[in-house]
Design a protein around this motif. Structure first.
Motif, mmCIF file in Angstrom:
data_model
loop_
_atom_site.group_PDB
_atom_site.id
_atom_site.type_symbol
_atom_site.label_atom_id
_atom_site.label_comp_id
_atom_site.label_asym_id
_atom_site.label_seq_id
_atom_site.Cartn_x
_atom_site.Cartn_y
_atom_site.Cartn_z
ATOM 1 N N GLY A 101 0.781 -1.225 0.000
ATOM 2 C CA GLY A 101 0.000 0.000 0.000
ATOM 3 C C GLY A 101 0.810 1.272 0.000
ATOM 4 O O GLY A 101 0.289 2.351 0.275
ATOM 5 N N ARG A 102 2.087 1.197 -0.323
ATOM 6 C CA ARG A 102 2.955 2.367 -0.227
ATOM 7 C C ARG A 102 2.686 3.387 -1.334
ATOM 8 O O ARG A 102 2.229 3.052 -2.424
ATOM 9 N N ALA A 103 3.034 4.636 -1.017
ATOM 10 C CA ALA A 103 3.059 5.669 -2.034
ATOM 11 C C ALA A 103 4.305 5.474 -2.891
ATOM 12 O O ALA A 103 5.185 4.665 -2.574
ATOM 13 N N LEU A 104 4.391 6.223 -3.986
ATOM 14 C CA LEU A 104 5.529 6.145 -4.895
ATOM 15 C C LEU A 104 6.195 7.505 -4.967
ATOM 16 O O LEU A 104 5.525 8.529 -5.147
ATOM 17 N N LEU A 105 7.520 7.541 -4.836
ATOM 18 C CA LEU A 105 8.293 8.768 -4.989
ATOM 19 C C LEU A 105 9.205 8.619 -6.201
ATOM 20 O O LEU A 105 10.069 7.740 -6.232
ATOM 21 N N LEU A 106 8.984 9.456 -7.206
ATOM 22 C CA LEU A 106 9.821 9.490 -8.398
ATOM 23 C C LEU A 106 10.767 10.669 -8.261
ATOM 24 O O LEU A 106 10.357 11.829 -8.335
#
Length: 478
Positions: A48-53
């Motif tokens: 369920g993690r967010a994504l950091l680009l």
């Protein structure tokens, strides 16, 4: 500050044309390797993690997000369930994340399924780490959040608030392979190499055949070193204009805008001088004392500026190989984020190709970037090594403790790798009991396997081929 909702919606409608059943602006047909990582996250975020680009400005983060959004729309995800916003827009930045979400939810009632939030330049939001933490903790499975950032502090400051809340994809400039694809350059048919280690099993006839076929990519590789891997710059036909765009729209904006807006830097001229010094010493060891004396700056000031240049993804720093206080006190090695930054910033133009030393530095920078891009998430780190005679192994990749892989880059002259000695490589491999190493060469026919000793084999690979295969490959080990 409270912004009228009608003003917010006017901006958001422009950024989200799918709300009104309008197509997205023209997007590249070809997709970068990072796209598939984003698509996999969108389909099923791990835990369920967010994504950091994370990556430098103008490196293509927004395009990747829009391609991911197009894929969601093609999968019949309700358009109203998808939000894109960039905090580079002054009104959205002033409004803040909560007002943006309120305006979106009132304008586009939620349909069945998860909500997708794509936020550009998240570092401009106040307390963004806490915001993501709350979104992940209290909206599990309901909201899938992807954000971009052009500054590393957004993953180091207050890191404890984000532990386990997001996964990070580090986006570098285009690989040589991606550059060729985006420019639609005619490329000879080359064998696909899933691992550089495969080359140790090749026969001499294989090396000769590929060297003959691959000869045209050398000139393309040199153009790549001049144009850069920044997508906008790479597609411009004129190398002079490409370098001008890189200098003005990328480097200058980071030094003169982001440093002030994000970090409160007021001494812009001095940080620009430090950056110019690093451009003149790309791929070299950083002598802080010499730098301070040359620019008449104090050491704490220079150290802070270098930290900020690394934070905004303009440079990479490598520590020497090993452990202990002596290593911690040793000089770092500095690479620019892209090989074309130095000739563009120093106004060298095509003269780079006539300067063997500068061309060798550019090739080394490009090769390091390819290694970093492919293996940053699988390594314990990148380093270099010197013996007592100051002979150097340029790059060492520690693959998560499983294997240590050394590289030397020999690109400064056609005859630079004719010797079979390579004393630094031999000494390092003997000390560390390493059986395989790599020499990155210049000439396309300088491509072979050497048996340097009973326990050491060296693979010589032309830089253009090595970068091409690293960019093409989806492998997870060398």
């Amino acid at each position: 500050m409270r912004i009228p909702q009608s003003d917010l919606l006017a901006v958001l409608r422009n950024y989200n044309p799918w709300w009104q059943n309008q197509p997205l602006p023209d997007l590249p047909n070809w997709k970068r390797a990072a796209y598939y990582k984003i698509a996999a996250w969108a389909a099923e975020p791990p835990a369920g993690r967010a994504l950091l680009l994370s990556g430098a400005r103008q490196v293509g983060k927004t395009t990747l997000f829009l391609q991911a959004i197009q894929e969601l729309l093609d999968q019949k995800i309700p358009p109203g369930n998808i939000l894109y916003a960039t905090l580079d827009h002054p009104l959205l930045k002033l409004a803040g994340l909560e007002q943006i979400l309120e305006a979106w939810q009132e304008r586009e009632p939620r349909r069945e399924g998860p909500l997708y939030l794509f936020i550009d330049e998240i570092q401009s939001a106040k307390d963004w780490q806490t915001w993501i933490k709350h979104q992940v903790d209290f909206h599990k499975g309901q909201r899938r959040i992807a954000v971009t950032g052009s500054a590393t502090p957004l993953v180091t400051e207050n890191q404890e608030s984000g532990v386990g809340r997001w996964q990070t994809i580090k986006l570098a400039t285009l690989s040589f392979y991606e550059y060729l694809q985006i420019r639609s350059e005619p490329v000879p048919t080359l064998p696909q190499i899933r691992s550089l280690r495969q080359l140790f099993d090749w026969k001499e006839s294989n090396f000769q055949e590929v060297s003959h076929v691959a000869r045209p990519i050398i000139a393309l590789f040199h153009e790549y070193l001049l144009r850069s891997g920044f997508p906008q710059c790479s597609t411009i036909s004129s190398i002079t204009l490409s370098q001008k765009l890189l200098r003005e729209d990328i480097v200058d904006k980071v030094l003169k805008r982001d440093m002030t807006a994000l970090f409160g830097v007021r001494r812009v001229l001095e940080i620009e001088q430090v950056f110019l010094y690093l451009c003149m010493h790309d791929g070299g060891l950083l002598d802080l004392q010499e730098l301070c004396q040359s620019l008449e700056l104090k050491r704490p000031t220079v150290s802070n500026f270098i930290d900020l240049l690394e934070a905004t993804h303009l440079i990479y720093r490598l520590r020497p190989y090993g452990y202990g206080k002596q290593i911690l006190r040793a000089k770092s090695k500095v690479y620019l984020a892209d090989a074309a930054i130095s000739p563009s910033t120093l106004l060298k133009g095509k003269s780079l190709l006539d300067d063997p030393i500068a061309l060798g530095q550019a090739a080394e920078t490009a090769f390091f970037k390819h290694l970093f891009t492919r293996y940053y998430d699988q390594t314990l780190g990148f380093s270099y090594w010197q013996n007592k005679k100051k002979e150097e192994v340029d790059l060492i990749v520690d693959l998560a403790g499983r294997r240590t892989v050394p590289f030397e880059i020999k690109y400064r002259s056609p005859n630079h790798t004719k010797t079979k000695a390579f004393p630094a490589m031999q000494e390092f491999c003997q000390n560390q009991k390493i059986e395989k190493g790599y020499i990155i060469t210049r000439e396309i026919d300088d491509f072979k396997t050497l048996q340097l000793s009973e326990n050491l084999r060296i693979q010589k690979i032309p830089a253009a081929l090595a970068c091409y295969w690293l960019g093409q490959s989806e492998i997870d080990r060398l």
